[in-house]
Design a protein around this motif. Structure first.
Motif, PDB file in Angstrom:
ATOM      1  N   GLY A   1       0.843  -1.212  -0.070  1.00  0.00           N
ATOM      2  CA  GLY A   1      -0.118  -0.180  -0.041  1.00  0.00           C
ATOM      3  C   GLY A   1       0.738   1.305  -0.006  1.00  0.00           C
ATOM      4  N   MET A   2       2.115   1.228   0.732  1.00  0.00           N
ATOM      5  CA  MET A   2       2.692   2.292   0.694  1.00  0.00           C
ATOM      6  C   MET A   2       3.336   2.897  -0.679  1.00  0.00           C
ATOM      7  SD  MET A   2       6.268   3.007   2.791  1.00  0.00           S
ATOM      8  CE  MET A   2       7.047   2.078   1.693  1.00  0.00           C
ATOM      9  N   TYR A   3       3.886   1.573  -1.318  1.00  0.00           N
ATOM     10  CA  TYR A   3       4.713   1.970  -2.660  1.00  0.00           C
ATOM     11  C   TYR A   3       3.534   2.350  -3.625  1.00  0.00           C
ATOM     12  CZ  TYR A   3       9.202   0.237  -1.524  1.00  0.00           C
ATOM     13  OH  TYR A   3      10.333   0.135  -0.852  1.00  0.00           O
ATOM     14  N   TRP A   4       2.361   1.739  -3.435  1.00  0.00           N
ATOM     15  CA  TRP A   4       1.247   2.168  -4.397  1.00  0.00           C
ATOM     16  C   TRP A   4       0.785   3.692  -4.252  1.00  0.00           C
ATOM     17  CZ3 TRP A   4      -4.253  -0.523  -4.446  1.00  0.00           C
ATOM     18  CH2 TRP A   4      -5.052   0.049  -5.499  1.00  0.00           C
ATOM     19  N   ASP A   5       0.528   3.761  -2.940  1.00  0.00           N
ATOM     20  CA  ASP A   5       0.207   5.170  -2.433  1.00  0.00           C
ATOM     21  C   ASP A   5       1.373   6.408  -2.970  1.00  0.00           C
ATOM     22  OD1 ASP A   5      -1.218   7.212  -1.057  1.00  0.00           O
ATOM     23  OD2 ASP A   5       0.169   7.351   0.495  1.00  0.00           O
ATOM     24  N   ILE A   6       2.702   5.960  -2.913  1.00  0.00           N
ATOM     25  CA  ILE A   6       3.802   6.798  -3.352  1.00  0.00           C
ATOM     26  C   ILE A   6       3.486   7.030  -4.587  1.00  0.00           C
ATOM     27  CG2 ILE A   6       5.955   7.279  -3.465  1.00  0.00           C
ATOM     28  CD1 ILE A   6       6.302   5.730  -0.825  1.00  0.00           C
ATOM     29  N   SER A   7       3.390   5.845  -5.597  1.00  0.00           N
ATOM     30  CA  SER A   7       3.193   6.246  -6.924  1.00  0.00           C
ATOM     31  C   SER A   7       1.980   6.946  -7.465  1.00  0.00           C
ATOM     32  CB  SER A   7       3.053   4.881  -7.620  1.00  0.00           C
ATOM     33  OG  SER A   7       2.124   4.180  -7.412  1.00  0.00           O
TER      34      SER A   7
ATOM     35  N   ASP B   1      -3.619  13.902  -2.145  1.00  0.00           N
ATOM     36  CA  ASP B   1      -5.065  13.655  -1.920  1.00  0.00           C
ATOM     37  C   ASP B   1      -6.126  14.519  -1.354  1.00  0.00           C
ATOM     38  OD1 ASP B   1      -3.621  10.607  -0.823  1.00  0.00           O
ATOM     39  OD2 ASP B   1      -4.256  10.884  -2.804  1.00  0.00           O
ATOM     40  N   PRO B   2      -7.565  14.173  -1.499  1.00  0.00           N
ATOM     41  CA  PRO B   2      -8.254  15.194  -0.741  1.00  0.00           C
ATOM     42  C   PRO B   2      -8.540  14.813   0.779  1.00  0.00           C
ATOM     43  CG  PRO B   2      -9.485  13.841  -2.405  1.00  0.00           C
ATOM     44  CD  PRO B   2      -8.010  13.562  -2.804  1.00  0.00           C
ATOM     45  N   GLY B   3      -8.069  13.482   1.046  1.00  0.00           N
ATOM     46  CA  GLY B   3      -8.376  13.082   2.397  1.00  0.00           C
ATOM     47  C   GLY B   3      -7.723  11.741   2.615  1.00  0.00           C
ATOM     48  N   PRO B   4      -7.868  11.309   3.785  1.00  0.00           N
ATOM     49  CA  PRO B   4      -7.177  10.205   4.179  1.00  0.00           C
ATOM     50  C   PRO B   4      -7.915   8.783   3.659  1.00  0.00           C
ATOM     51  CG  PRO B   4      -8.486  10.949   6.090  1.00  0.00           C
ATOM     52  CD  PRO B   4      -8.509  12.048   5.020  1.00  0.00           C
ATOM     53  N   LEU B   5      -8.999   8.808   3.264  1.00  0.00           N
ATOM     54  CA  LEU B   5      -9.599   7.735   2.661  1.00  0.00           C
ATOM     55  C   LEU B   5      -9.885   8.024   1.115  1.00  0.00           C
ATOM     56  CD1 LEU B   5     -12.141   6.619   5.513  1.00  0.00           C
ATOM     57  CD2 LEU B   5      -9.954   5.979   5.146  1.00  0.00           C
ATOM     58  N   ALA B   6      -9.124   8.723   0.497  1.00  0.00           N
ATOM     59  CA  ALA B   6      -9.372   9.158  -0.937  1.00  0.00           C
ATOM     60  C   ALA B   6      -8.781   8.200  -1.846  1.00  0.00           C
ATOM     61  CB  ALA B   6      -8.578  10.613  -1.069  1.00  0.00           C
ATOM     62  N   ASN B   7      -7.831   7.254  -1.596  1.00  0.00           N
ATOM     63  CA  ASN B   7      -7.381   6.570  -2.715  1.00  0.00           C
ATOM     64  C   ASN B   7      -7.336   4.849  -2.075  1.00  0.00           C
ATOM     65  OD1 ASN B   7      -4.768   5.638  -1.750  1.00  0.00           O
ATOM     66  ND2 ASN B   7      -4.043   7.929  -2.581  1.00  0.00           N
ATOM     67  N   PRO B   8      -7.296   3.861  -2.788  1.00  0.00           N
ATOM     68  CA  PRO B   8      -7.522   2.470  -2.492  1.00  0.00           C
ATOM     69  C   PRO B   8      -6.262   2.264  -1.836  1.00  0.00           C
ATOM     70  CG  PRO B   8      -7.554   2.604  -4.790  1.00  0.00           C
ATOM     71  CD  PRO B   8      -7.796   4.089  -4.353  1.00  0.00           C
ATOM     72  N   ALA B   9      -5.074   2.703  -1.882  1.00  0.00           N
ATOM     73  CA  ALA B   9      -3.899   2.564  -1.165  1.00  0.00           C
ATOM     74  C   ALA B   9      -3.806   2.525   0.174  1.00  0.00           C
ATOM     75  CB  ALA B   9      -2.606   3.257  -1.852  1.00  0.00           C
ATOM     76  N   HIS B  10      -4.559   3.504   0.651  1.00  0.00           N
ATOM     77  CA  HIS B  10      -4.561   4.031   1.833  1.00  0.00           C
ATOM     78  C   HIS B  10      -5.173   2.828   2.572  1.00  0.00           C
ATOM     79  CE1 HIS B  10      -4.486   8.606   1.392  1.00  0.00           C
ATOM     80  NE2 HIS B  10      -3.326   7.860   1.051  1.00  0.00           N
ATOM     81  N   TYR B  11      -6.185   1.796   2.101  1.00  0.00           N
ATOM     82  CA  TYR B  11      -6.849   0.952   2.737  1.00  0.00           C
ATOM     83  C   TYR B  11      -5.804  -0.191   2.829  1.00  0.00           C
ATOM     84  CZ  TYR B  11     -11.015   3.352   1.827  1.00  0.00           C
ATOM     85  OH  TYR B  11     -12.068   4.394   1.893  1.00  0.00           O
ATOM     86  N   PHE B  12      -5.012  -0.342   2.219  1.00  0.00           N
ATOM     87  CA  PHE B  12      -4.086  -1.450   2.482  1.00  0.00           C
ATOM     88  C   PHE B  12      -2.987  -1.064   3.488  1.00  0.00           C
ATOM     89  CE2 PHE B  12      -5.263  -2.429  -1.832  1.00  0.00           C
ATOM     90  CZ  PHE B  12      -5.221  -3.918  -1.855  1.00  0.00           C
ATOM     91  N   ILE B  13      -2.542   0.349   3.576  1.00  0.00           N
ATOM     92  CA  ILE B  13      -1.775   0.595   4.435  1.00  0.00           C
ATOM     93  C   ILE B  13      -2.442   0.743   5.921  1.00  0.00           C
ATOM     94  CG2 ILE B  13      -0.620   2.710   5.539  1.00  0.00           C
ATOM     95  CD1 ILE B  13      -0.322   3.744   2.611  1.00  0.00           C
ATOM     96  N   LEU B  14      -3.730   1.093   6.076  1.00  0.00           N
ATOM     97  CA  LEU B  14      -4.612   0.997   7.343  1.00  0.00           C
ATOM     98  C   LEU B  14      -4.642  -0.577   7.573  1.00  0.00           C
ATOM     99  CD1 LEU B  14      -7.377   3.364   6.924  1.00  0.00           C
ATOM    100  CD2 LEU B  14      -5.428   3.664   8.323  1.00  0.00           C
ATOM    101  N   PHE B  15      -4.825  -1.386   6.757  1.00  0.00           N
ATOM    102  CA  PHE B  15      -5.119  -2.757   7.358  1.00  0.00           C
ATOM    103  C   PHE B  15      -3.668  -3.474   7.734  1.00  0.00           C
ATOM    104  CE2 PHE B  15      -4.868  -7.480   6.287  1.00  0.00           C
ATOM    105  CZ  PHE B  15      -6.100  -7.629   6.666  1.00  0.00           C
TER     106      PHE B  15
END
Length: 141
Positions: free
Chosen positions: A85-91, A99-113
């Motif tokens: 999730g971190m690498y996806w989020d960085i890309s 991002d407009p917020g903490p739940l704005a893209n799917p990569a954040h869900y992998f990081i939270l999990f």
């Protein structure tokens, strides 16, 4: 003007989280906490032996005590998910910016999990050992 351009002053500052995102994240954390504490409480009361059997199975495979191997296995798996999730989020941030917020893209869900898995592994390492602590335990006064 040159320094403002160099330091990104033309970009808007981070805006924080929308209240709906805070509510969703809090509700998700509460559900995850109940799903974590429920089986552990039942295990400690002797009503959920499957957790102990899973730890024993993991211990037989790894060759170390189950109370240490099960949290380690869980930690390894969830850290891989968080790093993905971190690498996806960085890309995504490189391509699209903020991002407009903490739940704005799917990569954040992998990081939270992955972060919840990290917490779960630590919690299991605390609650799985049974009986009195060993000589290696640290006493907190």
């Amino acid at each position: 003007m040159l320094s403002a351009t160099l330091f990104g002053a033309s970009n808007p500052p981070a805006g924080g989280a929308a209240i709906s995102d805070v509510i969703y994240a809090t509700a998700g954390a509460m559900v995850a906490t109940v799903l974590l504490f429920g089986p552990v409480l039942l295990y400690k009361l002797g009503r959920f032996p499957a957790l102990g059997r899973l730890a024993d199975f993991d211990g037989r495979i790894s060759g170390i005590p189950g109370w240490a191997s099960l949290p380690g296995t869980l930690l390894m798996g969830t850290l891989l998910i968080a790093v993905f999730g971190m690498y996806w989020d960085i890309s995504l941030h490189i391509d699209q910016g903020r991002d407009p917020g903490p739940l704005a893209n799917p990569a954040h869900y992998f990081i939270l999990f992955g972060l919840f898995g990290l917490f779960t592994a630590g919690f299991l390492a605390i609650v799985l050992p049974e009986g009195r602590p060993s000589r290696a335990a640290v006493r907190i006064v």
